[in-house]
Scaffold this motif. Structure first.
Motif, PDB file in Angstrom:
ATOM      1  N   GLY A  41      29.866 -32.624  -4.983  1.00  8.95           N
ATOM      2  CA  GLY A  41      29.736 -31.061  -4.573  1.00  8.95           C
ATOM      3  C   GLY A  41      31.394 -30.439  -4.700  1.00  8.95           C
ATOM      4  O   GLY A  41      32.371 -30.945  -3.368  1.00  8.95           O
ATOM      5  N   PHE A  44      33.297 -25.453  -0.818  1.00  3.58           N
ATOM      6  CA  PHE A  44      34.408 -25.379   0.286  1.00  3.58           C
ATOM      7  C   PHE A  44      34.433 -26.723   0.997  1.00  3.58           C
ATOM      8  O   PHE A  44      35.802 -27.202   1.027  1.00  3.58           O
ATOM      9  CB  PHE A  44      34.241 -24.163   1.263  1.00  3.58           C
ATOM     10  CG  PHE A  44      34.448 -23.046   0.724  1.00  3.58           C
ATOM     11  CD1 PHE A  44      35.755 -22.323   0.631  1.00  3.58           C
ATOM     12  CD2 PHE A  44      33.492 -22.020   0.384  1.00  3.58           C
ATOM     13  CE1 PHE A  44      35.970 -21.270  -0.020  1.00  3.58           C
ATOM     14  CE2 PHE A  44      33.713 -20.957  -0.337  1.00  3.58           C
ATOM     15  CZ  PHE A  44      35.164 -20.381  -0.544  1.00  3.58           C
ATOM     16  N   ALA A  45      33.566 -27.578   1.155  1.00  7.58           N
ATOM     17  CA  ALA A  45      33.473 -28.752   1.939  1.00  7.58           C
ATOM     18  C   ALA A  45      34.005 -29.887   0.723  1.00  7.58           C
ATOM     19  O   ALA A  45      35.212 -30.547   1.099  1.00  7.58           O
ATOM     20  CB  ALA A  45      32.170 -28.874   2.314  1.00  7.58           C
ATOM     21  N   GLU A  67      30.977 -32.642  -9.602  1.00  9.68           N
ATOM     22  CA  GLU A  67      30.518 -31.220  -9.539  1.00  9.68           C
ATOM     23  C   GLU A  67      29.748 -30.709 -10.567  1.00  9.68           C
ATOM     24  O   GLU A  67      30.183 -30.794 -11.698  1.00  9.68           O
ATOM     25  CB  GLU A  67      31.706 -30.197  -9.285  1.00  9.68           C
ATOM     26  CG  GLU A  67      31.450 -28.654  -9.436  1.00  9.68           C
ATOM     27  CD  GLU A  67      30.340 -28.064  -8.508  1.00  9.68           C
ATOM     28  OE1 GLU A  67      30.321 -28.340  -7.260  1.00  9.68           O
ATOM     29  OE2 GLU A  67      29.443 -27.455  -9.150  1.00  9.68           O
ATOM     30  N   ALA A  68      28.570 -30.103 -10.511  1.00  5.58           N
ATOM     31  CA  ALA A  68      27.555 -29.779 -11.312  1.00  5.58           C
ATOM     32  C   ALA A  68      28.456 -29.010 -12.330  1.00  5.58           C
ATOM     33  O   ALA A  68      28.164 -28.749 -13.639  1.00  5.58           O
ATOM     34  CB  ALA A  68      26.410 -29.229 -10.839  1.00  5.58           C
ATOM     35  N   TYR A  72      33.380 -23.053  -9.806  1.00  5.83           N
ATOM     36  CA  TYR A  72      32.811 -22.519  -8.356  1.00  5.83           C
ATOM     37  C   TYR A  72      32.642 -21.204  -8.032  1.00  5.83           C
ATOM     38  O   TYR A  72      33.648 -20.359  -8.275  1.00  5.83           O
ATOM     39  CB  TYR A  72      33.538 -23.255  -7.363  1.00  5.83           C
ATOM     40  CG  TYR A  72      32.768 -23.018  -5.971  1.00  5.83           C
ATOM     41  CD1 TYR A  72      31.759 -23.834  -5.567  1.00  5.83           C
ATOM     42  CD2 TYR A  72      33.547 -22.179  -4.887  1.00  5.83           C
ATOM     43  CE1 TYR A  72      31.066 -23.516  -4.319  1.00  5.83           C
ATOM     44  CE2 TYR A  72      32.920 -22.045  -3.757  1.00  5.83           C
ATOM     45  CZ  TYR A  72      31.854 -22.443  -3.386  1.00  5.83           C
ATOM     46  OH  TYR A  72      31.413 -22.219  -2.211  1.00  5.83           O
ATOM     47  N   PRO A  75      30.534 -17.989  -2.316  1.00  8.94           N
ATOM     48  CA  PRO A  75      29.658 -16.909  -1.826  1.00  8.94           C
ATOM     49  C   PRO A  75      30.557 -16.096  -0.806  1.00  8.94           C
ATOM     50  O   PRO A  75      30.236 -14.919  -0.301  1.00  8.94           O
ATOM     51  CB  PRO A  75      28.513 -17.859  -0.944  1.00  8.94           C
ATOM     52  CG  PRO A  75      28.638 -19.155  -1.297  1.00  8.94           C
ATOM     53  CD  PRO A  75      30.152 -19.225  -2.292  1.00  8.94           C
ATOM     54  N   VAL A 111      24.712 -35.312  -9.881  1.00  8.13           N
ATOM     55  CA  VAL A 111      24.313 -36.787  -9.488  1.00  8.13           C
ATOM     56  C   VAL A 111      22.892 -36.512  -9.327  1.00  8.13           C
ATOM     57  O   VAL A 111      22.131 -35.827  -8.469  1.00  8.13           O
ATOM     58  CB  VAL A 111      24.959 -36.861  -8.017  1.00  8.13           C
ATOM     59  CG1 VAL A 111      24.321 -38.126  -7.739  1.00  8.13           C
ATOM     60  CG2 VAL A 111      26.496 -36.920  -8.228  1.00  8.13           C
ATOM     61  N   GLY A 139      25.740 -28.535  -0.531  1.00  5.94           N
ATOM     62  CA  GLY A 139      25.477 -27.224   0.152  1.00  5.94           C
ATOM     63  C   GLY A 139      23.899 -27.214   0.403  1.00  5.94           C
ATOM     64  O   GLY A 139      23.384 -27.982   0.929  1.00  5.94           O
ATOM     65  N   ARG A 189      22.737 -20.645   5.901  1.00  5.60           N
ATOM     66  CA  ARG A 189      24.112 -20.594   5.436  1.00  5.60           C
ATOM     67  C   ARG A 189      24.703 -19.013   5.949  1.00  5.60           C
ATOM     68  O   ARG A 189      24.335 -18.052   5.508  1.00  5.60           O
ATOM     69  CB  ARG A 189      24.345 -20.498   3.871  1.00  5.60           C
ATOM     70  CG  ARG A 189      25.579 -20.098   3.454  1.00  5.60           C
ATOM     71  CD  ARG A 189      25.393 -20.236   1.849  1.00  5.60           C
ATOM     72  NE  ARG A 189      25.795 -21.572   1.607  1.00  5.60           N
ATOM     73  CZ  ARG A 189      25.830 -22.026   0.151  1.00  5.60           C
ATOM     74  NH1 ARG A 189      25.813 -21.197  -0.594  1.00  5.60           N
ATOM     75  NH2 ARG A 189      26.041 -23.434   0.231  1.00  5.60           N
ATOM     76  N   ASP A 321      27.584 -27.398   4.541  1.00  9.94           N
ATOM     77  CA  ASP A 321      26.124 -26.968   4.926  1.00  9.94           C
ATOM     78  C   ASP A 321      25.125 -27.860   5.180  1.00  9.94           C
ATOM     79  O   ASP A 321      24.228 -27.699   5.995  1.00  9.94           O
ATOM     80  CB  ASP A 321      25.800 -25.824   3.820  1.00  9.94           C
ATOM     81  CG  ASP A 321      26.531 -24.515   4.077  1.00  9.94           C
ATOM     82  OD1 ASP A 321      27.412 -24.349   4.990  1.00  9.94           O
ATOM     83  OD2 ASP A 321      26.201 -23.555   3.165  1.00  9.94           O
ATOM     84  N   ALA A 330      29.060 -22.752   7.216  1.00  9.28           N
ATOM     85  CA  ALA A 330      29.996 -21.804   6.577  1.00  9.28           C
ATOM     86  C   ALA A 330      31.039 -22.439   6.076  1.00  9.28           C
ATOM     87  O   ALA A 330      31.470 -23.618   6.328  1.00  9.28           O
ATOM     88  CB  ALA A 330      30.487 -20.787   7.919  1.00  9.28           C
ATOM     89  N   GLY A 331      31.825 -21.559   5.028  1.00 14.78           N
ATOM     90  CA  GLY A 331      32.709 -22.366   4.179  1.00 14.78           C
ATOM     91  C   GLY A 331      34.077 -22.645   5.098  1.00 14.78           C
ATOM     92  O   GLY A 331      34.533 -23.847   4.788  1.00 14.78           O
ATOM     93  N   HIS A 332      34.259 -21.904   5.875  1.00 14.04           N
ATOM     94  CA  HIS A 332      35.496 -22.274   6.669  1.00 14.04           C
ATOM     95  C   HIS A 332      35.386 -23.502   7.482  1.00 14.04           C
ATOM     96  O   HIS A 332      36.474 -24.401   7.585  1.00 14.04           O
ATOM     97  CB  HIS A 332      35.892 -20.866   7.747  1.00 14.04           C
ATOM     98  CG  HIS A 332      37.225 -21.055   8.407  1.00 14.04           C
ATOM     99  ND1 HIS A 332      38.057 -20.257   8.701  1.00 14.04           N
ATOM    100  CD2 HIS A 332      37.705 -22.088   9.381  1.00 14.04           C
ATOM    101  CE1 HIS A 332      39.314 -20.489   9.462  1.00 14.04           C
ATOM    102  NE2 HIS A 332      38.840 -21.736   9.896  1.00 14.04           N
ATOM    103  N   ALA A 363      35.622 -19.254  10.917  1.00 10.23           N
ATOM    104  CA  ALA A 363      35.745 -17.858  10.874  1.00 10.23           C
ATOM    105  C   ALA A 363      34.819 -17.184   9.808  1.00 10.23           C
ATOM    106  O   ALA A 363      34.650 -17.640   8.698  1.00 10.23           O
ATOM    107  CB  ALA A 363      37.119 -17.636  10.589  1.00 10.23           C
TER     108      ALA A 363
END
Ligand SMILES: Cc1cc2nc3c(=O)[nH]c(=O)nc-3n(C[C@H](O)[C@H](O)[C@H](O)COP(=O)(O)OP(=O)(O)OC[C@H]3O[C@@H](n4cnc5c(N)ncnc54)[C@H](O)[C@@H]3O)c2cc1C
Length: 424
Positions: A41, A44-45, A67-68, A72, A75, A111, A139, A189, A321, A330-332, A363
């Motif tokens: 994946g 962000f993570a 990553e699929a 990217y 969002p 995967v 995610g 999310r 997530d 959240a992405g941050h 944030a």
């Protein structure tokens, strides 16, 4: 975090005296002798974890990011695509830096399965790869809603094509048309994201399109606005948004754009819209369920927040997530968890313990119109008593000033930094 110590010790243990800055070719030359960490994946993570593993681990670790998709779609800021302030292309990121600057091996595939016993994964292209440590950052996925066809009624909660479809539908609205959206039950999310969307769309229809007779209705599965209630409540009043709390979606007719819902134990009601945006309830990414890494009755993956290792499988870590620590989705904060996890994985490969007192932070900036935004921040720390991440008292709060143009400008500084830290 004493990551430098970890990295140096790891390199020393492996007899490698040089670190970052060497070419990916050299990195690949030692792949048979160094531990292999696979990250699944590239959001962000995951993208942050892969980057920092190589930044901190250097030639002492081989990192493969799977990553699929080749690019990217963020969002974060995607509600600004709906009002034309951003394009999806401007919110798209590739993985060239990961490979060329940091020496991360990139594979674009899905995967399909994880063999937890033999520590290997199988990809959609039938390749099988072995890992010493596996980091999963897939995610979210959506709970099914009867009759919901994403191609007709977009969720737009994963960005890109879905966001563009919702924008097209909003742009096809005429004065007097109805926009109806649904908000999923927490946890989901980006806690402020749906409320932000209602504001952005209401502002767009009223102030950019100049429509005076459109309606915006929000059906919220939660009993009230989950975050920044004052800011969003004031904005809803200003935009004449109809807000209906405790509204549980029962089904959708995707052809007529009709949503059936109930409030409390009341009888079913329906609303028909020109544009219907149903954001379903959410759960961890599908691979978590396929690999049996969710709790029996849970929708998320239980992990130890010191190193994000699954409580159900050794050497598998889950961040972003999908993790079930109670920290926001959240992405941050996914970026923040990724650094804690990368550090812990490098320490563990070195025979060391994870940092016993990690901190993470979050944030979210929320556009309220095409010129104003609000924000919300939170800091979490490890509580050794409960073995949970808990909010740091006094360090978690919404913007007291509400929606301002200054916040709107700062939103782009913040997001630019986060995008660069993750993808550049
Ligand atoms: C409108 C909106 C506004 C937002 N605003 C903010 C904000 O202001 N601040 C903030 O912090 N967050 C915000 N968010 C939330 C943020 O976007 C998400 O929390 C974040 O993207 C989660 O990161 P992730 O890496 O866990 O998952 P994702 O970003 O979804 O990445 C997961 C990746 O894994 C890949 N994948 C999944 N399964 C597999 C598999 N089996 N094989 C290979 N690849 C796989 C997917 O293709 C995807 O690229 C917002 C979200 C929305 C929708």
């Amino acid at each position: 975090m004493s990551t430098q110590f970890s990295r140096r010790s790891l390199l020393k243990a492996l007899g490698i005296g040089v670190a970052v800055g060497l070419s990916p070719t050299l990195a690949r030359a030692v792949t048979t002798t160094v531990p292999h960490v696979i990250v699944v994946g590239g959001g962000f993570a995951g993208a942050t974890a892969a980057k920092y593993l190589k930044m901190w681990g250097g030639l002492g670790v081989q990192v493969t990011l799977i990553e699929a998709n080749p690019t990217y779609a963020s969002p974060i800021l995607s509600n600004l695509v709906l009002n034309g302030q951003k394009t999806s292309a401007e919110l798209s990121f590739g993985y060239a830096s990961h490979n060329q600057k940091y020496g991360v091996n990139i594979i674009h595939a899905t995967v399909d399965s994880i063999d937890k016993v033999n520590q290997s994964i199988t990809l959609s292209d039938t390749q099988t790869l072995s890992y010493d440590r596996l980091i999963l950052a897939p995610g979210i996925d959506f709970m099914p809603v009867v009759g919901h066809d994403f191609d007709k009624v977009p969720h737009a909660w994963k960005a890109g094509a879905q966001t563009d479809l919702l924008k097209t539908q909003i742009d096809a609205m005429a004065d007097g048309d109805a926009f109806v959206m649904t908000i999923p039950a927490a946890p989901y999310r980006c806690p402020p994201g749906p409320y932000e969307r209602a504001c952005v769309v209401a502002d767009y229809l009223k102030n950019s399109k100049g429509f005076t007779n459109c309606t915006v209705t929000v059906l919220d599965a939660n009993p009230g606005i989950t975050v920044e209630a004052t800011t969003f409540g004031n904005a809803f009043t200003g935009y004449s948004v109809t807000y209906i709390p405790s509204a549980v979606v029962q089904s959708v007719n995707s052809d007529t754009k009709t949503v059936t819902y109930s409030v409390s134990s009341g009888s079913a009601q329906t609303l028909t819209a020109k544009t219907l945006n149903v954001i379903p309830n959410q759960k961890a990414g599908q691979i978590i369920f396929d690999a049996g890494l969710n709790t029996v009755d849970g929708n998320w993956a239980p992990v130890n927040p010191l190193d994000y290792q699954s409580t159900l499988a050794s050497n598998i870590h889950i961040i972003g997530d999908s993790q079930g620590t109670g920290q926001p989705k959240a992405g941050h904060i996914g970026n923040s968890e990724a650094k804690v996890c990368a550090d812990a994985v490098l320490r563990s490969l070195n025979g060391d313990q994870p940092d016993p007192a990690p901190k993470t932070n979050s944030a979210c900036y929320s556009p309220i119109s095409s010129t104003t935004a609000s924000w919300l921040t939170a800091v979490y720390e490890y509580d050794s008593g409960t073995q949970q991440m808990v909010p740091v008292p006094g360090a978690s709060y919404p913007a007291s000033e509400g929606a301002t143009t200054n916040n709107y400008r700062n939103m782009f500084n913040w997001s630019g930094n986060l995008f660069a830290d993750t993808f550049a």
